[in-house]
Design a protein around this motif. Structure first.
Motif, PDB file in Angstrom:
ATOM      1  N   TYR A  26      35.449  26.817  36.907  1.00 32.90           N
ATOM      2  CA  TYR A  26      34.132  26.232  36.632  1.00 32.90           C
ATOM      3  C   TYR A  26      33.085  27.339  36.535  1.00 32.90           C
ATOM      4  O   TYR A  26      32.268  27.368  35.604  1.00 32.90           O
ATOM      5  N   GLY A  27      33.126  28.256  37.488  1.00 29.97           N
ATOM      6  CA  GLY A  27      32.164  29.349  37.470  1.00 29.97           C
ATOM      7  C   GLY A  27      32.386  30.303  36.312  1.00 29.97           C
ATOM      8  O   GLY A  27      31.443  30.712  35.642  1.00 29.97           O
ATOM      9  N   ILE A  28      33.644  30.646  36.046  1.00 35.71           N
ATOM     10  CA  ILE A  28      33.953  31.581  34.966  1.00 35.71           C
ATOM     11  C   ILE A  28      33.520  31.028  33.614  1.00 35.71           C
ATOM     12  O   ILE A  28      32.918  31.729  32.793  1.00 35.71           O
ATOM     13  N   LEU A  29      33.805  29.730  33.386  1.00 37.46           N
ATOM     14  CA  LEU A  29      33.461  29.134  32.096  1.00 37.46           C
ATOM     15  C   LEU A  29      31.966  28.857  31.956  1.00 37.46           C
ATOM     16  O   LEU A  29      31.508  28.487  30.877  1.00 37.46           O
ATOM     17  N   HIS A  30      31.222  29.022  33.019  1.00 42.90           N
ATOM     18  CA  HIS A  30      29.768  28.968  32.918  1.00 42.90           C
ATOM     19  C   HIS A  30      29.170  30.364  32.728  1.00 42.90           C
ATOM     20  O   HIS A  30      27.959  30.511  32.604  1.00 42.90           O
ATOM     21  N   ILE A  80      44.718  44.482  43.873  1.00 44.34           N
ATOM     22  CA  ILE A  80      44.704  43.058  43.533  1.00 44.34           C
ATOM     23  C   ILE A  80      43.283  42.533  43.560  1.00 44.34           C
ATOM     24  O   ILE A  80      42.559  42.720  44.546  1.00 44.34           O
ATOM     25  N   CYS A  81      42.870  41.873  42.484  1.00 41.67           N
ATOM     26  CA  CYS A  81      41.592  41.167  42.479  1.00 41.67           C
ATOM     27  C   CYS A  81      41.832  39.766  43.034  1.00 41.67           C
ATOM     28  O   CYS A  81      42.674  39.029  42.511  1.00 41.67           O
ATOM     29  N   TRP A  82      41.103  39.409  44.082  1.00 41.91           N
ATOM     30  CA  TRP A  82      41.326  38.128  44.747  1.00 41.91           C
ATOM     31  C   TRP A  82      40.418  37.018  44.217  1.00 41.91           C
ATOM     32  O   TRP A  82      40.475  35.889  44.682  1.00 41.91           O
ATOM     33  N   GLY A  83      39.575  37.335  43.254  1.00 38.04           N
ATOM     34  CA  GLY A  83      38.715  36.302  42.682  1.00 38.04           C
ATOM     35  C   GLY A  83      37.698  35.805  43.682  1.00 38.04           C
ATOM     36  O   GLY A  83      37.124  36.565  44.457  1.00 38.04           O
ATOM     37  N   GLY A  84      37.476  34.501  43.682  1.00 38.06           N
ATOM     38  CA  GLY A  84      36.512  33.897  44.584  1.00 38.06           C
ATOM     39  C   GLY A  84      35.484  33.071  43.833  1.00 38.06           C
ATOM     40  O   GLY A  84      35.526  32.948  42.606  1.00 38.06           O
ATOM     41  N   LYS A  85      34.549  32.521  44.572  1.00 41.47           N
ATOM     42  CA  LYS A  85      33.494  31.695  43.997  1.00 41.47           C
ATOM     43  C   LYS A  85      32.532  32.563  43.199  1.00 41.47           C
ATOM     44  O   LYS A  85      31.961  33.527  43.700  1.00 41.47           O
ATOM     45  N   VAL A  86      32.344  32.206  41.934  1.00 39.60           N
ATOM     46  CA  VAL A  86      31.428  32.960  41.076  1.00 39.60           C
ATOM     47  C   VAL A  86      29.987  32.601  41.437  1.00 39.60           C
ATOM     48  O   VAL A  86      29.629  31.412  41.458  1.00 39.60           O
ATOM     49  N   PRO A  87      29.142  33.569  41.725  1.00 36.83           N
ATOM     50  CA  PRO A  87      27.745  33.277  42.072  1.00 36.83           C
ATOM     51  C   PRO A  87      27.024  32.607  40.900  1.00 36.83           C
ATOM     52  O   PRO A  87      27.204  32.994  39.745  1.00 36.83           O
ATOM     53  N   VAL A 120      32.353  38.931  34.499  1.00 36.15           N
ATOM     54  CA  VAL A 120      32.906  37.909  35.391  1.00 36.15           C
ATOM     55  C   VAL A 120      34.427  37.971  35.406  1.00 36.15           C
ATOM     56  O   VAL A 120      35.060  37.686  36.434  1.00 36.15           O
ATOM     57  N   LEU A 121      35.048  38.351  34.294  1.00 38.85           N
ATOM     58  CA  LEU A 121      36.508  38.457  34.258  1.00 38.85           C
ATOM     59  C   LEU A 121      36.980  39.706  35.001  1.00 38.85           C
ATOM     60  O   LEU A 121      38.057  39.713  35.601  1.00 38.85           O
ATOM     61  N   LYS A 122      36.175  40.749  34.968  1.00 38.17           N
ATOM     62  CA  LYS A 122      36.530  41.959  35.705  1.00 38.17           C
ATOM     63  C   LYS A 122      36.508  41.718  37.210  1.00 38.17           C
ATOM     64  O   LYS A 122      37.366  42.209  37.942  1.00 38.17           O
ATOM     65  N   GLU A 123      35.546  40.930  37.650  1.00 39.85           N
ATOM     66  CA  GLU A 123      35.323  40.787  39.084  1.00 39.85           C
ATOM     67  C   GLU A 123      35.962  39.545  39.705  1.00 39.85           C
ATOM     68  O   GLU A 123      36.237  39.533  40.905  1.00 39.85           O
ATOM     69  N   TYR A 124      36.210  38.506  38.891  1.00 42.54           N
ATOM     70  CA  TYR A 124      36.627  37.229  39.481  1.00 42.54           C
ATOM     71  C   TYR A 124      37.907  36.628  38.902  1.00 42.54           C
ATOM     72  O   TYR A 124      38.235  35.495  39.216  1.00 42.54           O
ATOM     73  N   LEU A 125      38.627  37.376  38.068  1.00 37.28           N
ATOM     74  CA  LEU A 125      39.919  36.881  37.594  1.00 37.28           C
ATOM     75  C   LEU A 125      40.989  37.377  38.557  1.00 37.28           C
ATOM     76  O   LEU A 125      41.297  38.569  38.600  1.00 37.28           O
TER      77      LEU A 125
END
Length: 400
Positions: free
Chosen positions: A106-110, A259-266, A76-81
């Motif tokens: 919220y998504g990352i910490l879940h 650049i990783c743009w992050g986004g809503k974590v599924p 999740v950190l590779k794809e959404y940070l």
């Protein structure tokens, strides 16, 4: 031809303080830790040698704690940070772009723990520092400072009203201020909505005066920051999406290859607390209102760090992270503090540690210690705590 190393002129008493400071901390200095490196700590502590030594040794322990060779970065950190190192400015300073609105805490910490997030942040800071150091060999010592551009478009303050997210941000700011003094060259906060001032007024309380002086905030839609940025950064290495000239090979102005743009974590990536494999390392216990749970832990390895994980189940049988952990107990003269790393430095073969766990619930109209909280009012709440054998002190570095 090497660039001229620009250093401020030092008074005689400052030269003496620098010489004395180097001798005091020589046991932890590396071959690349020159006078400029030492001056950072002395300036940060207003030339108080004892305070500067304490600060530097704390940073040294922090680096040893978090940097390991066998760490597997959570997906999740590779794809959404959201972040990207886009290059260096004209003075060699690493330039980092952060599309902050793409950060779904919220998504990352879940999906992963706060300690993993902190570790990733420390590793990034160390990486940027190494890039700056290499640049300084030809560009001068100013290359060892960072340039940061934070895009606050669509900033949502509600996300940071969630206690774990707020505490993580505070922890990151404190970690940076304590362990990376005077490394910020300038920070452009762009596209800031009006509500951002509320969050910034709170978080700046944890910032040093030096850091606050380096932050420039620009309202949403303003382009004044571009003129200031391009005075020391070549537009050719800056994304076209933000007024520069750089695009990906396919013409993408957002430069998603850099650049990783992050986004809503599924939600599919969320860690399932009730998975059989996860439950294998947990025991269930009920803590009634006003009661405490004490766990006795043995530690016989000096320099260990306490590791734990907790989760609570609410009345709807859903896992909830709105709980807080208070630690008490001693390892010699060191008291463990909630949310802070607590390396054990005992010399005896066995030291007893005691955890005292209470539950609190975040509500918007009750303030305590700067964070909204109050006691749970339900007569009983199910708490899941790692098994004592799993909680025993370990050499694996994690955050408390």
């Amino acid at each position: 031809m090497s660039a001229i190393v620009r250093r401020p002129q030092l008074e005689d008493d400052q030269k003496f303080a620098l010489m004395k400071f180097r001798k005091t901390v020589e046991d932890i200095l590396g071959p690349d830790d020159d006078d400029y490196f030492l001056l950072r700590w002395l300036r940060a502590r207003k030339w108080n040698i004892e305070a500067a030594e304490k600060m530097l040794r704390s940073a040294h322990r922090n680096k040893q704690t978090w940097i390991g060779t066998n760490w597997k970065e959570p997906q999740v950190l590779k794809e959404y940070l959201p972040y990207g190192l886009i290059g260096c400015d004209n003075e060699g300073s690493p330039t980092i772009l952060v599309p902050f609105s793409g950060l779904d805490l919220y998504g990352i910490l879940h999906c992963t723990s706060a300690s993993e997030f902190v570790r990733k942040t420390v590793l990034l800071l160390e990486h940027f520092s190494k890039v700056g150091f290499e640049q300084s060999k030809t560009k001068g010592v100013l290359a060892r400072q960072f340039v940061v551009i934070c895009d606050m478009t669509d900033f949502n303050i509600k996300q940071y009203a969630w206690r774990p997210a707020a505490e993580l941000i505070i922890s990151l700011v404190k970690n940076y201020e304590l362990h990376y003094p005077e490394t910020l060259k300038i920070c452009y906060i762009i596209n800031a909505p009006k509500v951002f001032s509320v969050a910034f007024n709170f978080i700046k309380k944890f910032m040093d005066d030096y850091t606050r002086s380096k932050i420039c905030i620009f309202n949403h839609g303003s382009t004044k920051w571009q003129k200031l940025l391009f005075e020391h950064l070549d537009p050719k290495i800056f994304p076209k999406y933000y007024g520069g000239e750089l695009t990906d090979e396919d013409g993408d102005p957002k430069c998603k290859s850099k650049i990783c743009w992050g986004g809503k974590v599924p939600e599919e990536m969320y860690t399932k607390r009730d998975d059989k494999n996860n439950n294998a390392n947990y025991i269930d216990t009920v803590i009634e209102k006003g009661k405490k749970l004490k766990i006795e832990l043995n530690c016989d390895i000096a320099g260990s760090v306490l590791r734990h994980g907790i989760s609570a189940q609410n009345s709807f049988n859903e896992w909830d992270n709105c709980c807080h952990l208070f630690l008490s107990g001693f390892a010699k003269d060191n008291r463990a503090q909630a949310g802070i790393l607590a390396p054990l430095t005992m010399t005896s073969a066995l030291v007893l540690r005691v955890l005292t766990i209470k539950l609190v619930k975040a509500i918007p109209k009750c303030r305590s210690r700067g964070l909204s909280q109050t006691k749970w009012t339900r007569p009983a709440t199910l708490l899941v705590v790692e098994e004592p054998s799993m909680l025993s002190c370990s050499t694996i570095p994690t955050v408390i």
